[in-house]
Write a protein that holds these residues in place. Structure first.
Motif, PDB file in Angstrom:
ATOM      1  N   LYS A   1       0.769  -1.185   0.004  1.00  0.00           N
ATOM      2  CA  LYS A   1       0.002   0.138  -0.152  1.00  0.00           C
ATOM      3  C   LYS A   1       1.016   1.156  -0.166  1.00  0.00           C
ATOM      4  O   LYS A   1       2.148   1.331   0.423  1.00  0.00           O
ATOM      5  CB  LYS A   1      -1.029  -0.064   1.183  1.00  0.00           C
ATOM      6  N   ILE A   2       0.315   2.160  -0.480  1.00  0.00           N
ATOM      7  CA  ILE A   2       0.908   3.528  -0.600  1.00  0.00           C
ATOM      8  C   ILE A   2       0.361   4.636   0.065  1.00  0.00           C
ATOM      9  O   ILE A   2      -0.991   4.745  -0.133  1.00  0.00           O
ATOM     10  CB  ILE A   2       1.140   3.962  -2.161  1.00  0.00           C
ATOM     11  N   ASP A   3       0.958   5.271   1.223  1.00  0.00           N
ATOM     12  CA  ASP A   3       0.182   6.262   2.065  1.00  0.00           C
ATOM     13  C   ASP A   3      -0.130   7.506   1.602  1.00  0.00           C
ATOM     14  O   ASP A   3      -1.030   8.259   1.913  1.00  0.00           O
ATOM     15  CB  ASP A   3       0.682   6.088   3.314  1.00  0.00           C
ATOM     16  N   SER A   4       0.926   8.125   0.645  1.00  0.00           N
ATOM     17  CA  SER A   4       0.640   9.458   0.095  1.00  0.00           C
ATOM     18  C   SER A   4       0.013   9.586  -1.411  1.00  0.00           C
ATOM     19  O   SER A   4       0.189   8.619  -2.125  1.00  0.00           O
ATOM     20  CB  SER A   4       2.016  10.103   0.048  1.00  0.00           C
ATOM     21  N   VAL A   5      -0.764  10.658  -1.586  1.00  0.00           N
ATOM     22  CA  VAL A   5      -1.511  10.656  -3.081  1.00  0.00           C
ATOM     23  C   VAL A   5      -0.289  11.341  -3.675  1.00  0.00           C
ATOM     24  O   VAL A   5       0.586  11.994  -3.534  1.00  0.00           O
ATOM     25  CB  VAL A   5      -2.664  11.491  -2.738  1.00  0.00           C
ATOM     26  N   GLY A   6      -0.869  11.005  -5.080  1.00  0.00           N
ATOM     27  CA  GLY A   6       0.198  11.916  -6.244  1.00  0.00           C
ATOM     28  C   GLY A   6       0.582  10.586  -7.226  1.00  0.00           C
ATOM     29  O   GLY A   6      -0.095   9.466  -7.103  1.00  0.00           O
ATOM     30  N   LYS A   7       1.248  11.035  -8.136  1.00  0.00           N
ATOM     31  CA  LYS A   7       1.726  10.059  -9.282  1.00  0.00           C
ATOM     32  C   LYS A   7       2.987   9.375  -8.837  1.00  0.00           C
ATOM     33  O   LYS A   7       3.856   9.969  -8.092  1.00  0.00           O
ATOM     34  CB  LYS A   7       2.267  10.957 -10.334  1.00  0.00           C
ATOM     35  N   LYS A   8       3.158   8.001  -8.661  1.00  0.00           N
ATOM     36  CA  LYS A   8       4.033   7.275  -8.252  1.00  0.00           C
ATOM     37  C   LYS A   8       4.482   6.442  -9.461  1.00  0.00           C
ATOM     38  O   LYS A   8       3.718   5.759 -10.176  1.00  0.00           O
ATOM     39  CB  LYS A   8       3.554   6.442  -6.919  1.00  0.00           C
ATOM     40  N   LYS A   9       5.868   5.906  -9.068  1.00  0.00           N
ATOM     41  CA  LYS A   9       6.395   5.127 -10.218  1.00  0.00           C
ATOM     42  C   LYS A   9       6.762   3.754  -9.410  1.00  0.00           C
ATOM     43  O   LYS A   9       7.209   3.751  -8.463  1.00  0.00           O
ATOM     44  CB  LYS A   9       7.660   5.517 -10.690  1.00  0.00           C
ATOM     45  N   ILE A  10       6.201   2.512  -9.891  1.00  0.00           N
ATOM     46  CA  ILE A  10       6.537   1.211  -9.572  1.00  0.00           C
ATOM     47  C   ILE A  10       7.660   0.684 -10.211  1.00  0.00           C
ATOM     48  O   ILE A  10       7.634   0.801 -11.453  1.00  0.00           O
ATOM     49  CB  ILE A  10       5.156   0.313  -9.729  1.00  0.00           C
ATOM     50  N   VAL A  11       8.752   0.330  -9.523  1.00  0.00           N
ATOM     51  CA  VAL A  11       9.889  -0.020 -10.255  1.00  0.00           C
ATOM     52  C   VAL A  11      10.181  -1.383  -9.626  1.00  0.00           C
ATOM     53  O   VAL A  11      10.304  -1.683  -8.484  1.00  0.00           O
ATOM     54  CB  VAL A  11      11.175   1.071  -9.789  1.00  0.00           C
ATOM     55  N   ALA A  12      10.330  -2.327 -10.866  1.00  0.00           N
ATOM     56  CA  ALA A  12      10.716  -3.731 -10.531  1.00  0.00           C
ATOM     57  C   ALA A  12      11.858  -3.949 -11.083  1.00  0.00           C
ATOM     58  O   ALA A  12      12.399  -3.610 -12.281  1.00  0.00           O
ATOM     59  CB  ALA A  12       9.451  -4.663 -11.244  1.00  0.00           C
ATOM     60  N   ARG A  13      12.666  -4.600 -10.262  1.00  0.00           N
ATOM     61  CA  ARG A  13      14.008  -5.133 -10.757  1.00  0.00           C
ATOM     62  C   ARG A  13      14.524  -6.488 -10.612  1.00  0.00           C
ATOM     63  O   ARG A  13      13.639  -7.235  -9.715  1.00  0.00           O
ATOM     64  CB  ARG A  13      15.186  -4.452 -10.072  1.00  0.00           C
ATOM     65  N   GLU A  14      14.986  -7.229 -11.300  1.00  0.00           N
ATOM     66  CA  GLU A  14      15.563  -8.661 -11.178  1.00  0.00           C
ATOM     67  C   GLU A  14      16.910  -8.785 -11.349  1.00  0.00           C
ATOM     68  O   GLU A  14      17.475  -7.807 -12.169  1.00  0.00           O
ATOM     69  CB  GLU A  14      14.607  -9.556 -11.960  1.00  0.00           C
ATOM     70  N   PHE A  15      17.413  -9.628 -10.808  1.00  0.00           N
ATOM     71  CA  PHE A  15      19.075  -9.846 -11.027  1.00  0.00           C
ATOM     72  C   PHE A  15      19.126 -11.571 -11.714  1.00  0.00           C
ATOM     73  O   PHE A  15      18.730 -12.457 -10.991  1.00  0.00           O
ATOM     74  CB  PHE A  15      19.938  -9.776  -9.842  1.00  0.00           C
ATOM     75  N   CYS A  16      19.827 -11.301 -13.026  1.00  0.00           N
ATOM     76  CA  CYS A  16      20.028 -12.726 -13.434  1.00  0.00           C
ATOM     77  C   CYS A  16      21.461 -12.795 -13.128  1.00  0.00           C
ATOM     78  O   CYS A  16      22.391 -12.217 -13.370  1.00  0.00           O
ATOM     79  CB  CYS A  16      19.747 -12.748 -14.769  1.00  0.00           C
TER      80      CYS A  16
END
Ligand SMILES: [Fe+2]
Length: 122
Positions: free
Chosen positions: A92-107
């Motif tokens: 969950k995100i507590d603050s309003v506004g535009k946010k960026k979900i950033v997914a990373r993986e390591f091979c």
């Protein structure tokens, strides 16, 4: 020029013309476009959605992590041959506004790969 870097975060360069290495490594993100502040929602992260990545003792996806903008929010270690690189986090995100979900993986052979999705929090 190499198709990937072990020293930098790799990203898809052209989504309309993905290379095989990009298809195998970019973490696909499934998440709502809009959420309510303080209400939990699911984020599905899948490596190998566009082309299957190997899952072998000497070549596998070691970890998958999730950030909201620059804040770390979830992280999972994966082990070769027994765990597939698909995870679902409930956050969950507590603050309003535009946010960026950033997914990373390591091979272990091809480095860190990143994908992003913008989400509106109301
Ligand atoms: Fe790889």
């Amino acid at each position: 020029m190499s198709e990937f870097s072990l020293e930098e975060v790799n990203k898809v360069k052209d989504w309309n013309n993905m290379t095989d290495i990009e298809k195998k490594h970019v973490p696909a993100i499934e998440a709502p476009d809009k959420v309510k502040a303080g209400e939990a929602f699911d984020v599905l992260i899948e490596v190998g959605k566009y082309m299957k990545h190997p899952n072998e003792l000497n070549h596998w996806i070691n970890w998958i992590g999730l950030w909201i903008d620059k804040r770390p929010v979830a992280f999972v270690n994966l082990y070769p041959t027994v765990s597939e690189p698909v995870v679902r986090f409930r956050i969950k995100i507590d603050s309003v506004g535009k946010k960026k979900i950033v997914a990373r993986e390591f091979c272990n052979l091809h480095g860190v790969w990143q994908n992003e999705k913008e989400i509106g929090v109301e």
